[in-house]
Structures are given as structure tokens and as C-alpha cells.
Design a protein around this motif. Structure first.
Motif: not given
Length: 87
Positions: A52-58, A66-69, A75-77
Motif C-alpha cells: 500500500l502506497k500513498m502518493t501526492q504529486g511526485e 511485503a504484507k508488513e507495516l 500507521s496501523s492496520m
């Protein structure tokens, strides 16, 4: 094995883990960003998030690799199995 699951998974910013209510709230400094991911089809069960990635602009911030934070301090999951969702 990999599969294309774009039609089976829905993700949105949400209020909290209990409601999974999607919102379009504008975030301010120090606000929490809740991302809710759920299955759009009963036959598709979410077992884990590989990445999971967060992208803002560049800029990109890796949240899950790899399934881990990547950084548990920011962050938490949590898995909500009865509803087949991840928060």
C-alpha cells in the motif's frame, strides 16, 4: 500467484473502523487519514495487503510492503474479518 482484483476491491477514505463509512473530508495538519479497503464481492476474501502506497504529486510514502507495516509509529492496520474488510 497474482490475480487482477481491481473489480473486487473497493478503497476509500473513511470515518473509522466501526462504520467503514466513506467520506470526502478535507484533511488538515495532524488529522488522521483512515483508509478502508473492502471486498466488493462475497466470493473474494481479503487475507492480507501485500503493498500500500500513498502518493501526492511526485512523492510516495510506502505504508505496507511485503504484507508488513513499514513504520508502525505512524500507521496501523486491522482486519475486520466478519465484514471482510481492512482498515
Amino acid at each position: 500467484d497474482e490475480a487482477e482484483v481491481g473489480n473486487y476491491i473497493k478503497a476509500c477514505t473513511c470515518n473509522d473502523v466501526e462504520s467503514f463509512t466513506c467520506n470526502t473530508n478535507v484533511l488538515g495538519p495532524d488529522d488522521f487519514l483512515n483508509v478502508c479497503i473492502n471486498s466488493a464481492a462475497a466470493e473474494m476474501e481479503i487475507n492480507y495487503l501485500d503493498s500500500l502506497k500513498m502518493t501526492q504529486g511526485e512523492k510516495t510514502l510506502d505504508i505496507v510492503q511485503a504484507k508488513e507495516l513499514v513504520d508502525g509509529t505512524i500507521s496501523s492496520m486491522s482486519s475486520v474479518k466478519p465484514k471482510n474488510r481492512v482498515h
